[in-house]
Design an enzyme around this catalytic site. Structure first.
Site, short mmCIF file in Angstrom:
data_model
loop_
_atom_site.label_atom_id
_atom_site.label_comp_id
_atom_site.label_asym_id
_atom_site.label_seq_id
_atom_site.Cartn_x
_atom_site.Cartn_y
_atom_site.Cartn_z
N ASP A 43 0.87 -1.18 0.00
CA ASP A 43 0.00 0.00 0.00
C ASP A 43 0.90 1.22 0.00
O ASP A 43 1.51 1.56 1.02
CB ASP A 43 -0.91 -0.01 1.23
CG ASP A 43 -1.89 1.15 1.24
OD1 ASP A 43 -1.79 2.04 0.36
OD2 ASP A 43 -2.75 1.20 2.14
N SER A 72 5.00 8.60 -15.35
CA SER A 72 4.44 9.94 -15.14
C SER A 72 3.21 10.11 -16.04
O SER A 72 2.49 9.14 -16.30
CB SER A 72 5.52 11.00 -15.44
OG SER A 72 5.02 12.30 -15.19
N TYR A 123 -2.93 16.55 -8.86
CA TYR A 123 -2.51 15.39 -9.65
C TYR A 123 -1.34 15.76 -10.55
O TYR A 123 -0.36 15.01 -10.65
CB TYR A 123 -3.67 14.86 -10.49
CG TYR A 123 -3.26 13.73 -11.41
CD1 TYR A 123 -2.94 12.48 -10.90
CD2 TYR A 123 -3.19 13.92 -12.79
CE1 TYR A 123 -2.55 11.44 -11.74
CE2 TYR A 123 -2.80 12.90 -13.64
CZ TYR A 123 -2.48 11.66 -13.11
OH TYR A 123 -2.08 10.63 -13.95
N LYS A 143 2.56 14.19 -10.76
CA LYS A 143 3.22 13.66 -11.97
C LYS A 143 4.50 14.44 -12.28
O LYS A 143 5.46 13.87 -12.81
CB LYS A 143 2.25 13.71 -13.14
CG LYS A 143 1.03 12.80 -12.99
CD LYS A 143 1.40 11.32 -13.07
CE LYS A 143 1.56 10.61 -11.79
NZ LYS A 143 1.91 9.18 -11.94
#
Length: 303
Positions: free
Chosen positions: A71, A144, A172, A176
């Site tokens: 996890d 990515s 987000y 990346k």
């Protein structure tokens, strides 16, 4: 470019670990690596889904993958997974940091970090660091997204972003961007390991719908499922990762994406943004990440 998965060399005797390999890009990456002879460790969070993926991979390839419980949103789980792998094997040739979450509602990891940066970046940073003694002269592929292009920077505060002011898509994009900053800095700090990056373009996976589902937005999840009808397959989306993981002549810091406007098609070397290649920002992110995770991959390589 005429590359296809048939061009992947024989991987017999090589060992790879792929995160998030229960579905989508990770599953397809693991499948092709198995087909070419690699021993593959399937690392994922959900035990039932992982067991199912292992069974499906065995049926599809005739090869037996290895299940690893991981996890990435729990640094203690990362430590347990890496310890298990280190106790079971003396080397690792390929690490594909593929797993991730996208545009989730505001959540925190077990350790109190914003979920997207905590999972997509910090979890993989810690995993790579803890596996570094096994990698030595191996290869790390960090996955990515072209969404990194909309991120103008990243600050330490972003790792502990609070609900107030949280915006899921910019966060987000920052996660990346963090992936690429880490990829470049790893190559600079640990040159014995080949550190490369990849992105899938726009591929049909469950990732886009997962965020709306987590937020209980069933209609938006269905909309994403409809949009995915126009995307390339998950198998095609995995091509850049597979190219990055197996191409013999790649240079340090190579970044691979689809050749057709980075949207779809055969893999090719593509160019990240200037921000993603900023060494000062990468050094800062590395320092913040060491403090957050308690491990430095550059120091772990010789331990």
């Amino acid at each position: 470019m005429t590359w296809s998965t048939a061009d992947i060399p024989d991987l017999t005797g090589r060992r790879a670990l792929v995160t998030g390999a229960t579905s989508g890009l990770g599953y397809e990456t693991a499948k092709v690596l198995l087909e070419h002879g690699a021993e593959v460790l399937v690392a994922a969070r959900n035990p039932e889904k992982t067991a199912d993926a292992v069974q499906r991979l065995k049926q599809a390839t005739g090869k037996q993958p290895v299940r690893v419980e991981l996890d990435l949103a729990d640094l203690s789980s990362v430590e347990r997974a890496a310890t298990h792998v280190a106790n079971s094997y003396d080397s690792l040739d390929i690490l594909v940091n593929n797993a991730g979450v996208m545009a989730t509602p505001y959540r925190q990891t077990i350790d109190g970090f914003e979920l997207q940066l905590g999972t997509n970046h910090l979890g993989h940073f810690a995993l790579t660091g803890r596996l570094m003694p096994l990698l030595q002269s191996g290869r790390v592929v960090t996955v990515s997204s072209f969404m990194h292009k909309s991120a103008r920077g990243i600050a330490e505060a972003d790792l502990r972003q609070q609900a107030s002011g949280y915006s899921k898509w910019p966060q987000y994009s920052k996660s990346k961007l963090a992936n690429l900053l880490f990829m470049f800095e790893l190559g600079r700090r640990v040159p014995s390991v080949l550190s490369v990056g990849a992105h899938p373009g726009y591929a049909s996976t469950h990732l886009q719908a997962a965020g709306p589902e987590l937020a209980g937005q069933k209609l938006q999840a269905k909309v994403w499922a409809g949009i995915n009808l126009f995307a390339q397959s998950a198998a095609a989306g995995a091509w850049p990762s597979l190219y990055a993981a197996t191409r013999p002549d790649l240079h340090q810091g190579a970044y691979v994406g689809p050749s057709f406007f980075e949207y779809r098609g055969k893999p090719a070397i593509v160019r990240p943004t200037r921000t993603a290649q900023d060494p000062e920002l990468a050094q800062s992110l590395w320092a913040w990440s060491v403090e957050a995770t308690g491990i430095d991959p550059a120091l772990a390589v010789a331990s």
